[in-house]
Design a protein around this motif. Structure first.
Motif, PDB file in Angstrom:
ATOM      1  N   ARG A 147       0.829  -1.210   0.000  1.00 25.66           N
ATOM      2  CA  ARG A 147       0.000   0.000   0.000  1.00 25.66           C
ATOM      3  C   ARG A 147       0.865   1.262   0.000  1.00 25.66           C
ATOM      4  NH1 ARG A 147      -3.393  -3.009   3.625  1.00 25.66           N
ATOM      5  NH2 ARG A 147      -2.363  -2.049   5.407  1.00 25.66           N
ATOM      6  N   ARG A 242      -3.805   1.179 -10.152  1.00 30.86           N
ATOM      7  CA  ARG A 242      -4.278   0.995  -8.774  1.00 30.86           C
ATOM      8  C   ARG A 242      -5.210  -0.217  -8.692  1.00 30.86           C
ATOM      9  NH1 ARG A 242      -6.807   5.405  -8.333  1.00 30.86           N
ATOM     10  NH2 ARG A 242      -5.004   6.647  -7.752  1.00 30.86           N
ATOM     11  N   GLU A 246      -4.674  -3.509  -6.469  1.00 31.52           N
ATOM     12  CA  GLU A 246      -5.659  -4.023  -5.513  1.00 31.52           C
ATOM     13  C   GLU A 246      -6.036  -5.466  -5.825  1.00 31.52           C
ATOM     14  OE1 GLU A 246      -8.879  -1.320  -5.704  1.00 31.52           O
ATOM     15  OE2 GLU A 246      -7.859   0.274  -4.558  1.00 31.52           O
TER      16      GLU A 246
END
Length: 560
Positions: A147, A242, A246
């Protein structure tokens, strides 16, 4: 009558003899001495039996005596049998006691074995719980670092886009200023030289000016549209990256959950953990390479698009300017040529300044701080007393790396202030085999596989902050070097630095010294040419490593 009396006397004498013999045997068995009364009775028996009538009945007396002896022997035999039966009973009782004791001992052994098995099972259960907790902790740390890396990537991408937009705006502003200046000069010149011209020429000049303004506005609108499209495309690519990160994180969590479910079998625990570690490492490396490739491709595509757009805009502006100049200043051709010549000269001057600045920067980068130290040529104190300078070797691509690590502060290194160092250069890694043997070369994927991470690990440098890597091939004048502290699943990768063989390394007074070491926040190293290391020997290399590689000398060259 006399025969009847004789027979009666004979029977009496026999009965008397038998009774007396029984009494004698009883006394003899009891261990008594013969009394006078018994002796008298024995004498009477002898007298009676010595009569001639008694001699006739000797055979009957002998038969009675033998019968009595047989009864006595039978009594003895019965007694012996009773004793034997008693002995057998006692032996059977002792045998039963022994059997009971053996059964009790076996029961106690079985109980001890059961307790040992239960203790072993509880210990294995505790070990399993500890390994599971450690795996969860490392998974959480890896997710947190992913992250953070994603956030840093987004921030860096946003800053890069903002910087490019700012540079594009500044460039357009400069170009607009030049165009405005050129138009102002053209209008002033046209006004001065065409003061006497008729209204038609003035209207044509005004129309040309309006056309130039329209072209400039159109080019600016087109540039703004292209910038908006590039920003939209960059945002879309960032969002896709992104989403992909994820998705990868979700897949990693699913893989970890599946790995946790397979922890039930203690015999397959080590194999499953090693397999999961290898798969996770390969997936993470593949995802990093894929993300880096995607990012590079996206950046290259964006740069190409911006360059093509800028080139098209420049071409359109040049054509518009040329057409406007043709329509607006056909009569002032000489002045326009002069203005274009000045602009060309200015562009040439700016290009020359940029080229000189780039050449100066490349020269500084290629020269490096080592030119300063090599130009100074500081002699060693020992060699000055000897009246000669230390010999500086001609360096090649093969070197010996003396590495000193700083203990980590994450995971197990919070308590175990040691390291298991491995050295990597691009896609190749080296595992130390000691100061007198060439380091083992292997691909990066093999170095982080289960055979190394769960097997030989760092070789001769297990549990050591300092390590000697002999015969490392840089494969060129420079290479990107990265030390790595081996763990089980997630390894501690230290920052990479560009290194080259240190030509200042020399042996003086039996000691090795290098004035251009490499240092960073978490490690420092000497890059010793292999020829110098071979002449120094294992003992000298270990002695140099034990001094901590003399960080004060490494600061002469600085971090690279």
């Amino acid at each position: 009558m006399e025969s009847a009396e004789a027979g009666c006397g004979l029977r009496f004498s026999y009965a008397f003899s038998i009774g007396l013999a029984a009494r004698v045997r009883g006394f003899m068995r009891g261990g008594h001495l013969m009394t006078p009364l018994l002796a008298a009775q024995l004498a009477v028996m002898v007298l009676l039996t010595s009569q001639p009538a008694a001699a006739a009945e000797d055979a009957s007396a002998h038969a009675i005596a033998e019968k009595f002896a047989r009864s006595t022997n039978d009594a003895k035999t019965a007694t012996a049998k009773a004793d034997d039966a008693k002995k057998r009973t006692e032996a059977e009782r002792l045998k039963a006691v022994k059997k009971a004791a053996e059964a009790k001992r076996k029961t106690e052994d079985a109980k001890r074995k059961a307790e040992t098995a239960r203790a072993r099972a509880e210990l294995m259960k505790a070990d399993e719980a500890e390994m599971l907790a450690r795996a969860h902790e490392e998974a959480n740390q890896r997710e947190e670092e992913q992250r953070r890396a994603l956030a840093e990537l987004e921030i860096a991408e946003a800053e890069r886009i903002a910087a490019e937009n700012k540079a594009l705006v500044e460039k357009e502003a400069r170009e607009a200023g030049l165009v405005a200046e050129a138009e102002r000069t053209s209008r002033e010149t046209t006004a001065r030289e065409a003061a006497e011209r008729d209204r038609l020429e003035a209207e044509r000049s005004a129309a040309a000016t309006r056309a130039a303004d329209d072209a400039r506005k159109a080019s600016q609108a087109k540039a703004a549209d292209a910038r908006a499209r590039s920003e939209t495309e960059a945002a879309r690519k960032m969002q896709a990256a992104r989403a992909e990160a994820e998705q990868m994180a979700r897949e990693a969590r699913k893989a970890e959950a599946a790995h946790d479910a397979r922890q039930a079998e203690d015999r397959r625990l080590a194999d499953e953990l090693a397999k999961e570690a290898r798969i996770a490492e390969e997936q993470r490396a593949a995802s990093e390479r894929q993300a880096a490739d995607h990012l590079l491709k996206a950046e290259a595509a964006a740069r190409e698009a911006l360059e093509r757009e800028a080139e098209q805009q420049a071409r359109a502006r040049a054509e518009a300017e040329y057409a406007a100049s043709e329509r607006a200043a056909r009569e002032a051709d000489q002045q326009r040529l002069i203005l274009e010549a000045e602009r060309e000269a200015e562009a040439i001057r700016l290009t020359e300044k940029i080229r000189k600045a780039r050449d100066l920067r490349e020269a500084r980068k290629s020269a490096g701080p080592e030119d300063l130290t090599s130009a100074i040529n500081i002699p060693d104190a020992t060699t000055m007393t000897q009246g000669r300078q230390p010999t500086i070797e001609q360096v090649g691509t093969r070197v010996t790396v003396l590495l000193m690590m700083v203990a980590g502060d994450r995971g197990i290194r919070r308590w175990n202030k040691s390291a298991d160092p491995v050295l990597c250069l691009e896609d190749v890694c080296y595992v130390s085999q000691g100061p007198d043997t060439a380091a083992k070369r292997m691909p990066r994927s093999t170095a982080f596989g289960p055979g190394i991470a769960l097997g030989s690990r760092a070789g001769a440098c297990n549990n050591a902050l300092g390590c000697v890597f002999r015969d490392v091939d840089l494969e060129g004048a420079k290479a990107l070097l990265q030390p790595i502290d081996l763990r089980i699943v997630r390894h501690d990768r230290r920052e990479a630095s560009e290194v080259r063989a240190d030509e200042t390394c020399a042996i003086a007074g039996g000691k090795l010294s290098c004035r251009a070491g490499v240092s960073s926040a978490t490690w420092r190293a000497w890059i010793v040419p292999e020829a110098v290391a071979a002449r120094a020997g294992a003992t000298t290399l270990e002695a140099a490593l034990s001094t901590g590689l003399n960080a004060s000398e490494a600061s002469i060259r600085g971090d690279r």
